[in-house]
Design an enzyme around this catalytic site. Structure first.
Site, PDB file in Angstrom:
ATOM      1  N   MET A   1       0.866  -1.173   0.000  1.00 40.34           N
ATOM      2  CA  MET A   1       0.000   0.000   0.000  1.00 40.34           C
ATOM      3  C   MET A   1       0.895   1.211   0.000  1.00 40.34           C
ATOM      4  O   MET A   1       1.892   1.254   0.681  1.00 40.34           O
ATOM      5  CB  MET A   1      -0.844   0.059   1.269  1.00 40.34           C
ATOM      6  CG  MET A   1      -1.970  -0.900   1.314  1.00 40.34           C
ATOM      7  SD  MET A   1      -3.008  -0.435   2.679  1.00 40.34           S
ATOM      8  CE  MET A   1      -3.984   0.838   1.944  1.00 40.34           C
ATOM      9  N   CYS A   2       0.512   2.179  -0.767  1.00 38.95           N
ATOM     10  CA  CYS A   2       1.330   3.375  -0.758  1.00 38.95           C
ATOM     11  C   CYS A   2       0.470   4.552  -1.131  1.00 38.95           C
ATOM     12  O   CYS A   2       0.200   4.758  -2.301  1.00 38.95           O
ATOM     13  CB  CYS A   2       2.479   3.240  -1.739  1.00 38.95           C
ATOM     14  SG  CYS A   2       3.592   4.620  -1.630  1.00 38.95           S
ATOM     15  N   LEU A   3       0.032   5.243  -0.165  1.00 41.42           N
ATOM     16  CA  LEU A   3      -0.723   6.438  -0.506  1.00 41.42           C
ATOM     17  C   LEU A   3      -0.811   7.346   0.706  1.00 41.42           C
ATOM     18  O   LEU A   3      -0.512   6.948   1.828  1.00 41.42           O
ATOM     19  CB  LEU A   3      -2.111   6.089  -1.033  1.00 41.42           C
ATOM     20  CG  LEU A   3      -3.206   5.818  -0.008  1.00 41.42           C
ATOM     21  CD1 LEU A   3      -4.545   5.904  -0.699  1.00 41.42           C
ATOM     22  CD2 LEU A   3      -3.011   4.465   0.592  1.00 41.42           C
TER      23      LEU A   3
END
Lengths: 574, 153
Positions: free
Chosen positions: B89-91
């Protein structure tokens, strides 16, 4: 090889037919071949046979013109007994009488069949007769041929080899047919030599000073003229290894010059980068060129004070803090910066800011009034000294909360490295491309950004204003605990940061929670797919890149030894 | 990892325990406190309702100056979770340049929960799923529920 000089001397040597002890008297000079005695008089033996100059002919010939240097090796100068070659035709023999004394030394006046080294002498009075001279000389052990024009008055250097006077109407082939060199001497010298040769052609009693010489030497000895040519070595082509050495030297010279040039260029770029940093045109941190850290001596100048719970105490401490900062900035000679202007801000604002921050954002512990030592950053966020100092010293120069730089504007690291220069150039080039790309078709920007750009960003992990990856305003709902750890109110910031011209790359849009990024391309699905793919790569790359090597030292370490060596020689070369 | 970072993680864990978001269970190993295992129920009313998702939170050595790394260990059909075995996940606040030390893990967990209710399409790491969510919601819901049945029961 042209002749520098021809030295003519008179020597005495025994008659090989009459002497049985040749090898004793002419030690090492006579070589006995299978059938004939071949006598070669080497140079070093001359002193044994040379006659005294006061009772013999000695003559150094000047103004020599080399007509042909065939057969002359380096270090092997021609020498030999002087004689006049025989002519074949009666016609020439008759003409010769006008130029050569009757009893000049002929082959017959030398020991018979003795094969001595010879140097032929002849006047160049007619081309046909000259051909006959050469023809004869070619069949005899002639080491060199000395010619002269039949002009008894001339002492000047004879004309060059391509002059008409040396033409034999054979297209110059005589020079190649002769296996010996040919030298031209001035007419006067030629006549002198020829007349002396007539003196030294008979037996010992007939030569000049014959009376005294015949007392010193056996009667059977020969006394003849001897010539030695000294050739210079100047015109000889350099041998192969000399050539190689020259090439190698040139190569080293070129490499050295190139290296020097590149060092110079790189030095200029470093200086230019430094200048631009100091002028505030470039912000290393904001560009992501380099992650700066705060030097210890500078960190120690940031105000530290015990956390105070009560407003009046706070005011007092703030007053102290601000004076101390002012004194420091004054000492440093830094012009009014946002730091000192922060200190100039009304104390009430300070107090409220400090009150608003009751917890250290790093360890999440509450500040203990009068006990906790807090450090205040120029953005007026406060932290435990123990929490913030290691971070600023080792990790970043940005405030962990608002990402505002702790360092003064125009702060320049003491060492500007070539890698920093390279990154700065790359990034500014990309930005220029980006800017032009934005004006044409914003959708292609991401696709055009090469991976190198992102990797640099990722390594440094600096806060960047231009990364085209976000498309929406920051979601406010995930900005947590905004009541507990507020960034200073926007209004305060604008008063406390009144110097936009010295903050090189401010990010005002961030302060308001709005970021400007190009919209994803919506026109073509292909483009859009590429765009999203690139973005995903960038996101992941960034995240993992940060954990791994981020400093330029590590980047340097990662490269092979020879690449590093190459870079030492050719800085700026990739 | 420095003592202060450990102290901070410890403190965050205590806070989390005091006020665990609904439908979450945190497995914490004191020996290896940099790796948290979170069991998260699919939020009611979302397509993931009824599923149980295992998450992994890894704290970098520089924590809290760098964000924790969150990954789904259970496969999930979601635009913001990478569709591979990493489940990355990257946000938002998990991005290194947006992470701030005052952010807490519990906020990260709440963010994930809210994302499960409503994905952030503009920041999709899986653009195909994001497009589907935007343009063909029914198909998306069907796939998501299918995946929940298949992987998250």
């Amino acid at each position: 090889m042209s002749a520098e000089s021809i030295n003519i001397i008179t020597i005495d040597f025994p008659d090989p037919d009459r002497t049985e002890i040749i090898t004793d008297r002419i030690d090492g000079l006579a070589v006995r071949s299978s059938q004939n005695l071949v006598h070669i008089l080497p140079e070093h033996a001359l002193s044994n046979y040379q006659l005294q100059s006061n009772e013999s002919f000695q003559f150094p010939v000047q103004n020599i013109q080399t007509l042909s240097s065939k057969g002359v090796e380096r270090g092997d100068d021609p020498y030999g007994l002087l004689y006049i070659p025989a002519l074949q035709t009666d016609e020439c023999r008759n003409s010769e009488k006008d130029y050569v004394p009757k009893n000049a030394t002929r082959l017959i006046n030398l020991p018979y069949n003795a094969g001595y080294a010879l140097i032929a002498v002849a006047p160049w009075f007619s081309s046909n007769c000259m051909k006959e001279y050469f023809l004869t000389a070619r069949n005899e052990p002639v080491k060199a041929f000395i010619v002269y024009q039949p002009d008894p008055e001339s002492t000047a250097t004879p004309p060059k080899t391509n002059d008409q006077v040396w033409a034999l109407n054979d297209g110059g082939s005589w020079q190649y047919s002769n296996q010996f060199p040919t030298y031209a001497v001035p007419g006067a010298s030629g006549y002198l030599i020829a007349s002396q040769m007539s003196n030294y052609s008979g037996n010992i009693s007939t030569v000049p000073y014959g009376d005294s010489l015949s007392k010193q030497y056996p009667e059977s000895d020969y006394i003849r003229l001897w010539a030695k040519v000294t050739a210079d070595s100047g015109t000889q082509l350099p041998s192969l290894w000399v050539f190689l050495v020259i090439v190698l030297g040139l190569l080293i010279l070129i490499i050295g010059a190139t290296s020097l040039c590149m060092h110079f260029v790189q030095r200029r770029r470093r200086n230019s980068l430094r200048r631009r940093i100091i002028n505030g045109e470039v912000d290393l941190e904001a560009l992501g060129v380099k992650r700066l850290t705060v030097p210890a001596d500078y960190l120690s100048k940031l105000p530290v004070f015990p956390y105070l719970g009560e407003p009046d105490h706070v005011e007092k401490s703030m007053a102290q803090a601000s004076t101390s900062v002012d004194a420091e900035t004054g000492l440093k000679g830094v012009p009014i910066s946002r730091r000192s202007s922060a200190a100039d801000a009304p104390p009430a604002t300070h107090a409220s800011a400090i009150f608003a921050q009751s917890t250290c954002p790093i360890c999440l512990d509450d500040f203990e009034p009068k006990e906790s030592q807090v450090r205040e950053l120029p953005c007026r966020h406060i932290f435990h000294v123990d929490c913030i100092d290691p971070f600023l010293l080792n990790n970043s120069s940005l405030c962990p909360i608002c990402k505002q730089s702790v360092l003064p504007p125009g702060y320049c690291p003491s060492r500007i490295t070539n890698i920093m220069v390279r990154r700065e150039r790359l990034i500014s080039r990309r930005q220029a491309q980006e800017a032009s790309g934005r004006s044409h078709s914003p959708g292609n920007i991401v696709a055009r950004l090469p991976a190198a750009y992102d990797s640099i960003r990722a390594r440094v992990g600096g806060v960047t204003g231009g990364r085209p990856s976000r498309t929406q305003p920051r979601t406010v709902d995930i900005e947590m605990s905004s009541g507990t750890y507020p960034a200073p109110p926007v209004g305060t910031i604008s008063t406390a940061t009144p110097a936009p011209e010295i903050v090189a790359v401010p990010q005002p849009t961030r302060q308001n929670g709005v970021e400007e990024y190009p919209e994803p391309p919506s026109d073509q699905p292909q483009q859009r797919r590429e765009w999203t793919r690139q973005r995903a790569l960038a996101l992941l790359g960034n995240r993992y890149g940060l954990v791994e090597g981020e400093s330029e030292e590590e980047e340097e370490q990662g490269r092979s030894r020879w690449r590093r060596g190459l870079n030492q020689i050719f800085p700026g070369f990739r | 990892m420095s003592a202060s970072a450990k102290k901070r993680i410890m403190r965050e864990y205590t806070e989390c325990m005091k006020d665990t978001p609904a439908g979450m269970k945190i497995n914490f190993d004191e020996q290896n406190m940099t790796k948290w295992e979170v069991l998260m129920d699919g939020p009611e009313g979302s397509v993931y309702a009824g599923g149980h998702f295992k998450l992994e939170i890894i704290f970098p050595n520089e924590y809290p100056f760098k964000p924790p790394v969150v990954s789904f260990r259970t496969k999930i059909y979601h635009p913001n979770v990478s569709n591979d075995d990493k489940g990355s996940m990257c946000l938002g606040l998990l991005r290194p340049d947006e992470w701030k030390p005052p952010n807490k893990v519990v906020a990260v967990l709440r963010l994930i929960q809210s994302l499960m209710v409503e994905p952030n399409i503009d920041d999709a790491i899986e653009p195909s799923i994001g497009n589907e969510y935007k343009e063909n919601r029914k198909e998306f819901e069907k796939s998501a529920k299918d995946w929940v049945k298949r992987y998250a029961k």
